[in-house]
Design a protein around this motif. Sequence first.
Motif, PDB file in Angstrom:
ATOM      1  N   VAL A 217      -7.232   8.934  -0.953  1.00 10.83           N
ATOM      2  CA  VAL A 217      -7.455   7.627  -0.972  1.00 10.83           C
ATOM      3  C   VAL A 217      -6.632   6.858  -2.237  1.00 10.83           C
ATOM      4  CG1 VAL A 217      -9.093   5.929  -1.274  1.00 10.83           C
ATOM      5  CG2 VAL A 217      -9.621   7.837   0.221  1.00 10.83           C
ATOM      6  N   LEU A 218      -6.228   5.767  -1.916  1.00 11.72           N
ATOM      7  CA  LEU A 218      -5.471   5.081  -3.101  1.00 11.72           C
ATOM      8  C   LEU A 218      -6.161   3.612  -3.207  1.00 11.72           C
ATOM      9  CD1 LEU A 218      -2.996   4.802  -5.030  1.00 11.72           C
ATOM     10  CD2 LEU A 218      -1.890   3.671  -3.190  1.00 11.72           C
ATOM     11  N   THR A 219      -6.549   3.101  -4.432  1.00 10.82           N
ATOM     12  CA  THR A 219      -7.258   2.112  -4.779  1.00 10.82           C
ATOM     13  C   THR A 219      -6.681   1.281  -5.982  1.00 10.82           C
ATOM     14  OG1 THR A 219      -8.679   2.913  -6.304  1.00 10.82           O
ATOM     15  CG2 THR A 219      -9.371   3.124  -3.911  1.00 10.82           C
ATOM     16  N   ASP A 220      -6.929   0.391  -6.279  1.00 10.59           N
ATOM     17  CA  ASP A 220      -6.514  -0.476  -7.630  1.00 10.59           C
ATOM     18  C   ASP A 220      -7.611   0.010  -8.833  1.00 10.59           C
ATOM     19  OD1 ASP A 220      -8.997  -1.895  -7.233  1.00 10.59           O
ATOM     20  OD2 ASP A 220      -8.119  -3.568  -6.727  1.00 10.59           O
ATOM     21  N   ASN A 221      -7.657  -0.587  -9.862  1.00  8.88           N
ATOM     22  CA  ASN A 221      -8.621  -0.244 -10.943  1.00  8.88           C
ATOM     23  C   ASN A 221      -9.886  -0.874 -11.067  1.00  8.88           C
ATOM     24  OD1 ASN A 221      -6.878   1.847 -12.652  1.00  8.88           O
ATOM     25  ND2 ASN A 221      -5.558   0.641 -11.789  1.00  8.88           N
ATOM     26  N   GLY A 222     -10.466  -1.326  -9.932  1.00  4.63           N
ATOM     27  CA  GLY A 222     -11.511  -1.920  -9.971  1.00  4.63           C
ATOM     28  C   GLY A 222     -12.618  -1.161 -10.439  1.00  4.63           C
ATOM     29  N   SER A 223     -13.834  -1.936 -11.017  1.00  4.10           N
ATOM     30  CA  SER A 223     -14.765  -1.228 -11.681  1.00  4.10           C
ATOM     31  C   SER A 223     -15.652  -0.371 -10.693  1.00  4.10           C
ATOM     32  CB  SER A 223     -15.914  -2.098 -12.199  1.00  4.10           C
ATOM     33  OG  SER A 223     -16.399  -3.066 -11.220  1.00  4.10           O
ATOM     34  N   CYS A 224     -15.611  -0.734  -9.236  1.00  6.66           N
ATOM     35  CA  CYS A 224     -16.442   0.304  -8.274  1.00  6.66           C
ATOM     36  C   CYS A 224     -15.705   1.064  -8.141  1.00  6.66           C
ATOM     37  CB  CYS A 224     -16.578  -0.879  -7.198  1.00  6.66           C
ATOM     38  SG  CYS A 224     -15.218  -1.338  -6.268  1.00  6.66           S
ATOM     39  N   TYR A 225     -14.221   1.187  -8.115  1.00 10.22           N
ATOM     40  CA  TYR A 225     -13.305   2.446  -7.881  1.00 10.22           C
ATOM     41  C   TYR A 225     -13.346   3.560  -8.990  1.00 10.22           C
ATOM     42  CZ  TYR A 225     -12.224  -0.374  -3.849  1.00 10.22           C
ATOM     43  OH  TYR A 225     -12.458  -1.136  -2.664  1.00 10.22           O
ATOM     44  N   LYS A 226     -13.862   2.955 -10.104  1.00  6.09           N
ATOM     45  CA  LYS A 226     -13.890   3.802 -11.445  1.00  6.09           C
ATOM     46  C   LYS A 226     -15.305   4.288 -11.689  1.00  6.09           C
ATOM     47  CE  LYS A 226     -11.223   1.984 -14.863  1.00  6.09           C
ATOM     48  NZ  LYS A 226     -10.685   1.083 -15.920  1.00  6.09           N
ATOM     49  N   SER A 227     -15.996   4.106 -10.870  1.00  9.19           N
ATOM     50  CA  SER A 227     -17.310   4.644 -11.492  1.00  9.19           C
ATOM     51  C   SER A 227     -17.706   6.111 -10.476  1.00  9.19           C
ATOM     52  CB  SER A 227     -18.418   3.578 -10.416  1.00  9.19           C
ATOM     53  OG  SER A 227     -18.246   4.087  -8.890  1.00  9.19           O
ATOM     54  N   HIS A 228     -18.555   6.736 -11.381  1.00  5.13           N
ATOM     55  CA  HIS A 228     -18.962   8.071 -11.334  1.00  5.13           C
ATOM     56  C   HIS A 228     -19.365   8.232  -9.699  1.00  5.13           C
ATOM     57  CE1 HIS A 228     -18.195   9.365 -15.410  1.00  5.13           C
ATOM     58  NE2 HIS A 228     -18.982   8.611 -15.679  1.00  5.13           N
ATOM     59  N   LEU A 229     -19.969   7.294  -9.184  1.00  9.92           N
ATOM     60  CA  LEU A 229     -20.606   7.150  -7.784  1.00  9.92           C
ATOM     61  C   LEU A 229     -19.501   7.297  -6.679  1.00  9.92           C
ATOM     62  CD1 LEU A 229     -23.209   7.035  -6.150  1.00  9.92           C
ATOM     63  CD2 LEU A 229     -23.012   4.514  -6.122  1.00  9.92           C
ATOM     64  N   TRP A 230     -18.449   6.434  -6.928  1.00 10.34           N
ATOM     65  CA  TRP A 230     -17.142   6.649  -6.215  1.00 10.34           C
ATOM     66  C   TRP A 230     -16.398   7.864  -6.342  1.00 10.34           C
ATOM     67  CZ3 TRP A 230     -14.896   3.780  -2.367  1.00 10.34           C
ATOM     68  CH2 TRP A 230     -13.598   3.632  -2.015  1.00 10.34           C
ATOM     69  N   ARG A 231     -16.335   8.439  -7.397  1.00 16.58           N
ATOM     70  CA  ARG A 231     -15.559   9.774  -7.666  1.00 16.58           C
ATOM     71  C   ARG A 231     -16.301  10.727  -7.175  1.00 16.58           C
ATOM     72  NH1 ARG A 231     -16.668  12.167 -13.351  1.00 16.58           N
ATOM     73  NH2 ARG A 231     -18.537  12.453 -12.254  1.00 16.58           N
ATOM     74  N   ASP A 232     -17.812  10.750  -7.110  1.00 13.43           N
ATOM     75  CA  ASP A 232     -18.614  12.048  -6.695  1.00 13.43           C
ATOM     76  C   ASP A 232     -18.560  11.894  -4.973  1.00 13.43           C
ATOM     77  OD1 ASP A 232     -19.070  12.599  -9.118  1.00 13.43           O
ATOM     78  OD2 ASP A 232     -21.145  11.699  -9.072  1.00 13.43           O
ATOM     79  N   ALA A 233     -18.493  10.901  -4.521  1.00 11.31           N
ATOM     80  CA  ALA A 233     -18.498  10.543  -3.058  1.00 11.31           C
ATOM     81  C   ALA A 233     -17.101  11.105  -2.505  1.00 11.31           C
ATOM     82  CB  ALA A 233     -18.784   8.922  -2.445  1.00 11.31           C
ATOM     83  N   LEU A 234     -16.002  11.049  -3.178  1.00 12.43           N
ATOM     84  CA  LEU A 234     -14.756  11.392  -2.668  1.00 12.43           C
ATOM     85  C   LEU A 234     -14.615  12.652  -2.942  1.00 12.43           C
ATOM     86  CD1 LEU A 234     -12.187   8.653  -3.654  1.00 12.43           C
ATOM     87  CD2 LEU A 234     -13.335   9.000  -1.625  1.00 12.43           C
ATOM     88  N   VAL A 235     -15.152  13.361  -4.065  1.00 13.03           N
ATOM     89  CA  VAL A 235     -15.184  14.946  -4.196  1.00 13.03           C
ATOM     90  C   VAL A 235     -16.253  15.593  -3.226  1.00 13.03           C
ATOM     91  CG1 VAL A 235     -15.907  16.727  -5.980  1.00 13.03           C
ATOM     92  CG2 VAL A 235     -14.532  14.475  -6.760  1.00 13.03           C
ATOM     93  N   LYS A 236     -17.166  15.194  -2.913  1.00 11.68           N
ATOM     94  CA  LYS A 236     -18.085  15.660  -1.794  1.00 11.68           C
ATOM     95  C   LYS A 236     -17.343  15.786  -0.434  1.00 11.68           C
ATOM     96  CE  LYS A 236     -22.705  14.967   0.218  1.00 11.68           C
ATOM     97  NZ  LYS A 236     -23.785  14.253   0.172  1.00 11.68           N
ATOM     98  N   ALA A 237     -16.668  14.865  -0.258  1.00 13.06           N
ATOM     99  CA  ALA A 237     -15.981  14.613   0.933  1.00 13.06           C
ATOM    100  C   ALA A 237     -14.379  15.489   0.944  1.00 13.06           C
ATOM    101  CB  ALA A 237     -15.586  13.535   1.564  1.00 13.06           C
ATOM    102  N   GLY A 238     -14.103  15.875  -0.097  1.00 16.71           N
ATOM    103  CA  GLY A 238     -12.988  16.813  -0.280  1.00 16.71           C
ATOM    104  C   GLY A 238     -11.849  15.933  -0.185  1.00 16.71           C
ATOM    105  N   ILE A 239     -11.865  14.885  -0.851  1.00 16.60           N
ATOM    106  CA  ILE A 239     -10.808  13.826  -0.531  1.00 16.60           C
ATOM    107  C   ILE A 239     -10.318  13.566  -2.140  1.00 16.60           C
ATOM    108  CG2 ILE A 239     -10.032  11.511  -0.122  1.00 16.60           C
ATOM    109  CD1 ILE A 239     -12.373  11.477   2.045  1.00 16.60           C
ATOM    110  N   LYS A 240      -9.254  13.601  -2.375  1.00 17.47           N
ATOM    111  CA  LYS A 240      -8.158  13.342  -3.531  1.00 17.47           C
ATOM    112  C   LYS A 240      -8.380  11.615  -3.740  1.00 17.47           C
ATOM    113  CE  LYS A 240      -5.583  17.272  -3.746  1.00 17.47           C
ATOM    114  NZ  LYS A 240      -4.125  17.742  -3.939  1.00 17.47           N
ATOM    115  N   HIS A 241      -8.350  11.143  -5.203  1.00 20.28           N
ATOM    116  CA  HIS A 241      -8.574   9.846  -5.288  1.00 20.28           C
ATOM    117  C   HIS A 241      -7.343   9.546  -6.253  1.00 20.28           C
ATOM    118  CE1 HIS A 241     -10.392   6.141  -7.366  1.00 20.28           C
ATOM    119  NE2 HIS A 241      -9.689   5.635  -6.355  1.00 20.28           N
TER     120      HIS A 241
END
Length: 314
Positions: A217-241
């Motif tokens: 998944v490719l995103t900009d540097n918005g605060s929601c995409y830099k959050s631990h919650l977003w990071r953990d959701a992608l890690v849980k699904a096996g998706i690279k950010h």
Amino acid sequence: MPTPVSHPPGRLELARCVVEDGWTLRRAAERFQASVSTTKRWADRYRAHGEAGMVDASSRPHHSPRRTPTHRERRVIKLRCLKRWGPARIAGHLGMCASTVHRVLTRYKCARLSHLDRATGRTVRRYERERPGELVHVDIKKLGNIPDGGGHKTLGRPQGRKNRANVGYAFLHNAVDDHSRLAYTEILADEKKETAVGFWERANSYFASVGITVERVLTDNGSCYKSHLWRDALVKAGIKHKRTRPYRPQTNGKVERFNRTLVDEWAYARPYRSETEKREAFGGWLHEYNHHRFHTAVGGPPASRVPNLSGQYT
């Protein structure tokens, strides 16, 4: 049946009949179904050049006295490189015809302005992932809500400003597959991290339902995409950010282009009388985009690159 005169073997056979076998031009023309003038031309070229004269010669003239002088062409290229102006503006500055400037730019293989990076002037490197799901672009588009009764496009600017008070904004969370350009979008109330993560989980489920396994998944540097919650959701699904470099929105260009299409063809396509009316039109527009709208980079609608996507023929 003789080889058509439009091909070199047919021309050679025709010319030999006239030059070597002594046929008259009219007889050879009738035999090979060509005009007398064409027969004479190929016979003369055979006499002068032999078999080598039977191929098509370049139509380019030997001399072009009216061609734009070289020093003039250099000024055109210099303005293009330094100022990044289009043909019309260069023509106005140099007192030339815009079509002439365009031919000069084409002759020197100058890239279109739309293909250049605005900051550096370098040609933007276009890329496309090989398969659906290899990369999904995610972004948020903020749009003002339309008040009941309509905004300035319906009522005019003075009344539209009065009617606009306290109507708030809508946040369109968008996910676009890099290979197919298939889009999943939701209109939500904010861009908080919880909202963004909830959107992505639903988007990922949608892509999975049509047979697309998201890998990155490719995103900009918005605060929601830099959050631990977003990071953990992608890690849980096996998706690279992956995140774009700061101030480089073109890196996420496919979803940025989708945002522009969305605005032009839905949000501002016609004057809506209310936000409800606008949102009701969105579902139909998104279906049209995914299933029917011709995408120039894809060579068809996004659905044409996603075999498991249902509804492309409805």
